[in-house]
Design an enzyme around this catalytic site. Structure first.
Site: not given
Ligand code: MIG
Length: 801
Positions: A396, A399, A474
């Site tokens: 995650d 980016e 999200d």
């Molecule tokens: O700033 O890990 O898209 O699926 O549950 C949020 C917490 C960070 C973003 C992800 C989401 C995940 C969440 N993450």
């Protein structure tokens, strides 16, 4: 010479003065710049413009295939135009001004540079302008909000973390600068291989032309000619690589939440699935399993004995996937930070100090995934989690996302060490997430060479499918998002990434039971079938909305498991062809104009059409059935297509149609993918005059299938008057499933058969098939004839009279 009408400050490519033709390349020297035309295949050419002063080709992050058997090309130069002939199309380049035109062998224009603009640059910016025919539509572009056809829209590629995005949000997490252009069912593709912040204007600025360009790098694009869309996609994924066949369990139902914690909560979720008989393969652990968000650690308090938890859950068929973010907490007592600092693996600022930015753990350093040593180090970090029994990894925030800075990411002049070559973050940004997933994937392969990795990434660039699946970030619990996830996933698939899905039920917000069920009803047909939900939200498990909805949710998740043999076969096909599993109708019916803008219906593989309900309170669905004959999956009624219909869609049903002429392999319901082998393996046959289908199987987990350890069989059915003949081919491959039965369920049979023989021996009618090893039953009301026999590897035939 025609006056060029470029924006103020822009400089156009100069006239071609010298033309050189060799087997590899046609080079046109155009003053300050050079146009290189490299035919790579009969339907593929690379077009590149570089400064004449020289610019090295440093290689591409996206391109997986560097060496091609170069096609022979014809060449002519009549003084005004250079023409390059390939078998499938030709390229004509006018010399003054330099403009590129792609033509069919018959001389019809497929695509051409805009006559007044062509190609140009301004400082470090580069851009290409193309004529935009009135009836041309555009698809692909990776992960984009909004509708399937992108004509009239401008889009940017710059990987961005935008929670609760809306239908107008752009850019998002992934950048795949590839699109398909289509006129009258004929397709070409353009892949603009440039990692800088780039943009596509598909007719927003002007209806006369479209353009693509970037804030740095060179004009470097690949042109593919179909005219079939599948041919373009096959070639594009030959260039940029294809999804590796995932472990079969990754096709199961996946349950996620931010976060299931502590351990007792995870066990409770698992117990609920089994107790309620709702099939599920995967449970995710989000960031709270860690110790203070330190990657590769466990919270001792919430997960005192992860090994025990994971093995207990594995015993019940659950595979655990943990999240891993790129941010490594700046903490001198934390081993990952220490190793990264010592190994010089972190991204540095322009002033050469390690870049520090805040994310979940507080101040963090970030691995330089563009660097091979850093990627190898990173891959090795998974060792303990793998030992603990964690089966997959969820990357995650890559980016990369950084808190508390306006740019939400690294400074553009941050430095990446690309194996000795320093490149700025401006150039690396869009590939950072892909290279993180690559580090993860390659690391897992090293740790477990004969186990297929499962990686799920949020950020990516063209080619990320080689390492990872993707989800659409999200999203929101709304009907709008429920509908929009379809074109988003379809355009993803048309951009080389087939293994995709949204957070089912919506990540942010509160779905009604109806909305959750409607989402899941089609979610079970998506390549990635995962429910997920934000911290603090209501519960969004399949049983969270009361018994009525629970029963429907169970029925649909069971349907996914019944369809596993078909889905797995489609995954296998996608891994060898690059044609996505979830398909817009136009991919299967490019001749049918009505399909071109259908966003909220889709095909699963080539044979199943799904029409989700996208509005509250609906009990019917107006939908399009493309030409040909179809079977209603629920009633088995045959219906002619080529028209709009109003299909029944009560809350426990969405319209599903199966293409006449297909054979769909199915199996019994299991509670998880590897609970029991398919037995019986059922071929649901939906005949026209003929029917054909394929079933691919293997051990579901290792790479042995690449050495021939797979089993694939064809089923062919022919109907002539009152005689139905069925041929089951000899099983290909060396994989042998345990002894089991096979059932052929032939739909649309109106007449009770007089006699049936298999392998030349006549078999008898049974009361039910469960109790016999061999036999047949006929259900007149369902118009279904089912025949059961042993599933032997040799070829055999069934004859029905
Ligand atoms: O700033 O890990 O898209 O699926 O549950 C949020 C917490 C960070 C973003 C992800 C989401 C995940 C969440 N993450």
């Amino acid at each position: 010479m025609i006056a060029t009408k470029l924006p103020a400050g822009w400089k156009s490519i100069g006239d071609a003065q010298i033309v050189l033709n060799s087997d590899q390349q046609i080079v046109l020297n155009c003053g300050d710049s050079q146009l290189q035309v490299s035919p790579l295949a009969n339907d593929l050419v690379r077009i590149r413009v570089t400064p004449t002063s020289g610019s090295q080709d440093l290689g591409s992050w996206a391109v997986a295939k560097e060496r091609w058997d170069l096609p022979k090309h014809g060449f002519s130069d009549d003084g005004r135009n250079v023409t390059i002939d390939l078998k499938d199309f030709k390229i004509r380049i006018s010399k003054s001004p330099v403009r590129v035109t792609f033509l069919t062998p018959e001389g019809d224009i497929i695509n051409q540079d805009d006559s007044s603009k062509g190609m140009g640059w301004d400082g470090s910016e580069v851009r290409v302008w193309k004529t935009m025919p009135e009836n041309e539509l555009y698809y692909g572009f990776g992960e984009k909000t909004g509708m399937l056809d992108r004509r009239g829209l401008a889009m940017t590629d710059w990987n961005s973390d935008i929670p609760a995005y809306t239908p107008g949000t752009d850019p998002l997490y992934q950048s795949i600068p590839f699109f398909l252009g289509m006129q009258n069912g004929k397709f070409y593709g353009i892949f603009f291989d440039n990692t800088f912040r780039s943009s596509f204007d598909m007719g927003k600025e002007s209806q006369r032309y479209y353009s693509f360009g970037a804030e740095g790098g060179t004009i470097d694009y690949y042109f593919f000619y179909g005219p079939s869309p599948k041919k373009v996609l096959e070639r594009f994924t030959e260039l940029t690589g294809r999804m590796n066949l995932p472990p079969k369990w990754a096709l199961g139902y996946q349950q996620c939440r931010w976060s299931y914690s502590p351990e007792a909560k995870v066990r409770d979720i698992a117990e609920n699935f089994r107790k309620r008989n709702i099939p599920c393969d995967v449970i995710y652990l989000d960031i709270d399993y860690m110790d203070g968000y330190r990657c590769f650690t466990w919270s001792k308090e919430n997960f005192p004995n992860p090994q025990k938890m994971v093995s207990d859950l594995a015993h019940d068929g659950f595979k655990i996937v943990t999240i891993i973010d790129p941010g490594i907490k700046k903490d001198s007592t934390y081993w990952v930070y220490q190793e990264g600092a010592r190994g010089n693996h972190f991204v540095r600022k322009a002033d050469s100090a390690v870049f520090i930015g805040p994310v979940w753990p507080g101040d963090c350093a970030f691995p330089d995934f563009a660097n091979t040593d850093a990627r190898i180090w990173w891959g090795g970090l998974y060792k303990d989690l793998v030992k603990t029994g964690i089966k997959g990894f969820w990357n995650d925030m890559n980016e990369p996302s950084v808190f508390d800075v306006p740019s939400k990411t690294f400074p553009l002049d941050a430095r990446h060490n690309v194996d000795g070559e320093v490149e700025t973050h401006a150039e690396i940004h869009n590939v950072y997430g892909m290279e993180m997933a690559r580090g993860t994937y390659e690391g897992l392969l090293k740790l477990q060479p004969n186990e297929r990795p499962f990686v799920l990434t949020r950020a990516g660039y063209a080619g990320t499918q080689r390492y990872s699946a993707a989800w659409t970030g999200d999203n929101v619990s709304s009907w709008e998002h429920l509908a929009m996830a379809m074109p988003m996933c379809m355009n993803f698939g048309l951009s080389g990434q087939p293994f995709v899905g949204p957070d089912i039920g919506g990540f942010i917000g509160t779905p009604t039971g109806e909305m959750y069920t409607r989402w899941l009803e089609y979610g079970v047909f998506l390549p990635l079938c995962r429910s997920h939900s934000v911290k603090g939200s209501i519960n969004k498990e399949p049983w969270a909305f009361g018994e009525n909805f629970e029963a429907i949710n169970r029925k649909f998740i069971e349907l996914r498991y019944r369809l596993l043999p078909y889905l797995y076969t489609e995954f296998y096909k996608a891994s060898v062809t690059g044609v996505p599993i979830m398909r817009p109708l136009m991919l299967e019916f490019p001749e049918d104009k009505t399909t071109y803008r259908i966003d909220t219906q889709f095909m699963v593989g080539g044979d199943i059409l799904v029409s989700p309900v996208v509005e509250a309170g609906s009990t019917t669905r107006r939908m399009y059935l493309p030409a040909g004959n179809w079977y209603d999956f629920w009633t088995r009624e045959k219906i002619a297509g080529g028209k709009w219909i109003e299909a029944a869609a009560p809350i426990d049903r969405i319209p599903i149609f199966v293409r006449a002429g297909s054979v769909i392999p199915m199996q019994q319901v299991v509670q998880y993918s590897d609970q029991a082998p398919a037995d019986p393996l059922t071929f649901e046959i939906f005949p026209s005059d003929t029917a054909h289908g394929l079933c691919y199987e293997d051990d579901g987990i290792s790479f042995d299938y690449r050495k021939g350890m797979y089993r694939s069989v064809d089923v062919d059915v022919k109907i002539e008057g009152n005689v139905i003949s069925l041929e089951r081919s000899k099983a290909k491959g060396t994989f042998t499933p345990a002894a089991r039965s096979v059932v052929f369920a032939i739909n649309g049979v109106t007449r009770r058969p007089g006699s049936i023989s298999i392998r030349g021996v006549s078999i008898s009618e049974a009361k039910t098939l469960e109790e016999v090893k061999e036999g047949w039953i006929f259900d007149a009301s369902q118009k279904c004839l089912s025949i059961k026999t042993m599933d032997t590897p040799d070829a055999f035939s069934v004859s029905i009279k």
